[in-house]
Design a protein around this motif. Sequence first.
Motif, PDB file in Angstrom:
ATOM      1  N   LEU A  63       0.836  -1.206   0.000  1.00 34.52           N
ATOM      2  CA  LEU A  63       0.000   0.000   0.000  1.00 34.52           C
ATOM      3  C   LEU A  63       0.868   1.252   0.000  1.00 34.52           C
ATOM      4  CD1 LEU A  63      -2.856  -0.941   2.533  1.00 34.52           C
ATOM      5  CD2 LEU A  63      -3.062  -0.567   0.070  1.00 34.52           C
ATOM      6  N   ARG A  66       2.083   1.833  -3.416  1.00 37.75           N
ATOM      7  CA  ARG A  66       1.001   2.276  -4.299  1.00 37.75           C
ATOM      8  C   ARG A  66       0.666   3.754  -4.089  1.00 37.75           C
ATOM      9  NH1 ARG A  66      -4.221  -1.005  -3.518  1.00 37.75           N
ATOM     10  NH2 ARG A  66      -5.308   0.893  -2.990  1.00 37.75           N
ATOM     11  N   TRP A  67       0.806   4.200  -2.846  1.00 38.08           N
ATOM     12  CA  TRP A  67       0.396   5.575  -2.518  1.00 38.08           C
ATOM     13  C   TRP A  67       1.532   6.583  -2.635  1.00 38.08           C
ATOM     14  CZ3 TRP A  67      -2.322   3.299   2.365  1.00 38.08           C
ATOM     15  CH2 TRP A  67      -3.610   2.871   2.014  1.00 38.08           C
ATOM     16  N   ARG A  70       1.434  10.513  -3.853  1.00 39.82           N
ATOM     17  CA  ARG A  70       0.066  11.077  -3.927  1.00 39.82           C
ATOM     18  C   ARG A  70      -0.202  11.932  -2.696  1.00 39.82           C
ATOM     19  NH1 ARG A  70      -4.497   6.818  -4.336  1.00 39.82           N
ATOM     20  NH2 ARG A  70      -5.483   8.396  -3.021  1.00 39.82           N
ATOM     21  N   ASP A  72      -2.905  13.233  -1.519  1.00 40.20           N
ATOM     22  CA  ASP A  72      -4.110  12.966  -0.730  1.00 40.20           C
ATOM     23  C   ASP A  72      -4.185  11.501  -0.291  1.00 40.20           C
ATOM     24  OD1 ASP A  72      -4.388  11.898  -3.212  1.00 40.20           O
ATOM     25  OD2 ASP A  72      -6.517  12.383  -3.425  1.00 40.20           O
ATOM     26  N   ALA A  73      -3.079  10.757  -0.468  1.00 38.75           N
ATOM     27  CA  ALA A  73      -3.110   9.324  -0.125  1.00 38.75           C
ATOM     28  C   ALA A  73      -3.275   9.141   1.381  1.00 38.75           C
ATOM     29  CB  ALA A  73      -1.814   8.665  -0.583  1.00 38.75           C
ATOM     30  N   ARG A  76       1.425   8.853   3.917  1.00 40.34           N
ATOM     31  CA  ARG A  76       2.467   9.614   3.233  1.00 40.34           C
ATOM     32  C   ARG A  76       3.745   9.611   4.066  1.00 40.34           C
ATOM     33  NH1 ARG A  76       1.850  15.766   1.133  1.00 40.34           N
ATOM     34  NH2 ARG A  76       1.867  16.232   3.351  1.00 40.34           N
ATOM     35  N   LYS A 305     -10.181   4.108   4.335  1.00 41.52           N
ATOM     36  CA  LYS A 305      -9.255   4.309   5.460  1.00 41.52           C
ATOM     37  C   LYS A 305      -9.686   5.480   6.345  1.00 41.52           C
ATOM     38  CE  LYS A 305      -6.341   1.059   4.202  1.00 41.52           C
ATOM     39  NZ  LYS A 305      -6.723  -0.239   4.663  1.00 41.52           N
ATOM     40  N   GLN A 320      -5.894   9.341   7.694  1.00 46.07           N
ATOM     41  CA  GLN A 320      -4.590   9.835   7.237  1.00 46.07           C
ATOM     42  C   GLN A 320      -3.459   9.431   8.185  1.00 46.07           C
ATOM     43  OE1 GLN A 320      -3.799  11.392   4.503  1.00 46.07           O
ATOM     44  NE2 GLN A 320      -5.744  12.113   3.684  1.00 46.07           N
ATOM     45  N   GLU A 322       0.706  10.288   8.263  1.00 43.84           N
ATOM     46  CA  GLU A 322       1.889  10.875   7.635  1.00 43.84           C
ATOM     47  C   GLU A 322       3.081  10.731   8.571  1.00 43.84           C
ATOM     48  OE1 GLU A 322       1.743  14.711   5.575  1.00 43.84           O
ATOM     49  OE2 GLU A 322       3.388  15.304   6.882  1.00 43.84           O
ATOM     50  N   ARG A 334      -4.910  17.374   2.466  1.00 41.03           N
ATOM     51  CA  ARG A 334      -5.052  16.143   3.261  1.00 41.03           C
ATOM     52  C   ARG A 334      -6.305  16.190   4.133  1.00 41.03           C
ATOM     53  NH1 ARG A 334      -1.303  12.715   2.430  1.00 41.03           N
ATOM     54  NH2 ARG A 334      -1.328  11.560   4.386  1.00 41.03           N
ATOM     55  N   SER A 337      -9.242  15.525   1.980  1.00 37.59           N
ATOM     56  CA  SER A 337      -9.416  14.145   1.514  1.00 37.59           C
ATOM     57  C   SER A 337     -10.211  13.334   2.543  1.00 37.59           C
ATOM     58  CB  SER A 337      -8.079  13.500   1.159  1.00 37.59           C
ATOM     59  OG  SER A 337      -7.428  13.119   2.321  1.00 37.59           O
TER      60      SER A 337
END
Length: 424
Positions: A63, A66-67, A70, A72-73, A76, A305, A320, A322, A334, A337
């Motif tokens: 994951l 994949r993120w 980004r 807004d993933a 982070r 999530k 989120q 980070e 963020r 999102s």
Amino acid sequence: MKVAVIGAGIVGVATAYELALRGVEVTLIEAHEGAGLATSFANGGQLSACEVAPWAGPEIPGLILRWLGRDDAPFRLRPKMDPDQWRWLLRFLMRCRASARHERIPPNLELALLTRERMASYEAGFRNEGRTLDFDRRQKGILRIFSSAHAVRAGAAEMETMTRLGVEQQLLTPAECVRIEPALASALQRGEIAGGLYSPSDASGDAHLFSKQLADAAILRGVTFLSDTTVEGLVARAGRVHGVATSRGVIDADAVVVSAGAGTTALLKPLGFRTWIYPVKGYSVTLPAPEGNAPEVSITDEARKIVISRLGGHLRAAGQAEVGGYDLTLEPARANSVLDALTSLLPQVAPRAGQAEFWCGLRPMTPDGSPVIGRLEPLSNLFINSGHGTLGWTLGAGSATLLADLICGGLPQLDVSPFSITRF
Ligand SMILES: Cc1cc2nc3c(=O)[nH]c(=O)nc-3n(C[C@H](O)[C@H](O)[C@H](O)COP(=O)(O)OP(=O)(O)OC[C@H]3O[C@@H](n4cnc5c(N)ncnc54)[C@H](O)[C@@H]3O)c2cc1C
């Protein structure tokens, strides 16, 4: 005995209260102007004893990749020139094995169940004194929804583990999810729900309200609450801590508890301790609940999530992660999102989006998803109660009672060795 407790988040306040219940003279020291104003201020609100698995798990490295990149993933990484960050990340990745995740579930669960017990006992104590501990508690369970058959299968496997540990969970069909929480009807129509896992004994509530009221109750029991007071260092010599150096002078103490959340590492590093606690930033959004069709049950949306809790007349969504140091800047992309995830799951909330209040906070996180509770050897009277990460609201009162017993020389209700700092 005089004990100084550093930090008045949910964990420090509960620790001070538990110590006061045992007749200890406590000074609670807090940099903010009141209790529960840092990470305990606007979290996801879930009291999720049945959902205590650590974040680190086999699916996480994929994951993260994949993120990458980004903005807004849900996850982070912001690389820093900070060896603590890299050490923490490496340990976290080393914990991304199924066996490592499973190993942490039983001790976390026991601690969460103890927290339930302690919170119920605080509420009973308030009632006996003719008062109410009112923190918008909602005892409607937590429903985790899945968007794929694969995720439902993983949920079923988790349920087996929890059943073996004596906890009731129910695996639900999409229609049953909506029967439990009718506010999800439109998500069912859009085909977004493949199934759900319902934990009926879980609850939700406002950690800030709770911390504030418990701090007031602690003061009534004799705790001295020094707000607007920053701890600058610990005074240690000859194997003991003798006091706490603060912005208002030195406070003498027979024992010191560090429960400073994300500030714990900075306080303990000068004494040579590596806490393995690193901040993981999260966001929440709180808005007035829509009339008529607002969720009552707390929801975890596994695909988006986010977690969602109803707090009185408001709804809160949080999410989120980070890993990017101690910066508390609220980044609109963020924060939005989280709001977007909430309104896409529950479109009935969208008309209230203009009234949304955004917040971010730093989860004080260990790589393995369990807190650090206990004595900090070789200093005989220095204690830590911190690193509760994603679960501070769920585990705080339990860890406070364990530590209070340790300090007072009693036998803690649970084995504290799984939470020892030496496990890293
Ligand atoms: C977005 C988000 C959602 C979350 N959702 C949930 C959830 O649904 N359920 C759950 O169980 N948990 C949740 N959590 C985690 C939970 O909020 C935290 O684990 C918990 O608040 C940590 O409490 P604490 O008392 O350790 O830290 P804090 O609340 O941060 O308290 C530490 C206190 O120490 C003080 N302090 C620090 N350094 C000093 C110093 N040098 N001098 C004086 N004072 C100092 C700080 O000012 C602060 O008030 C969430 C967290 C986030 C960020």
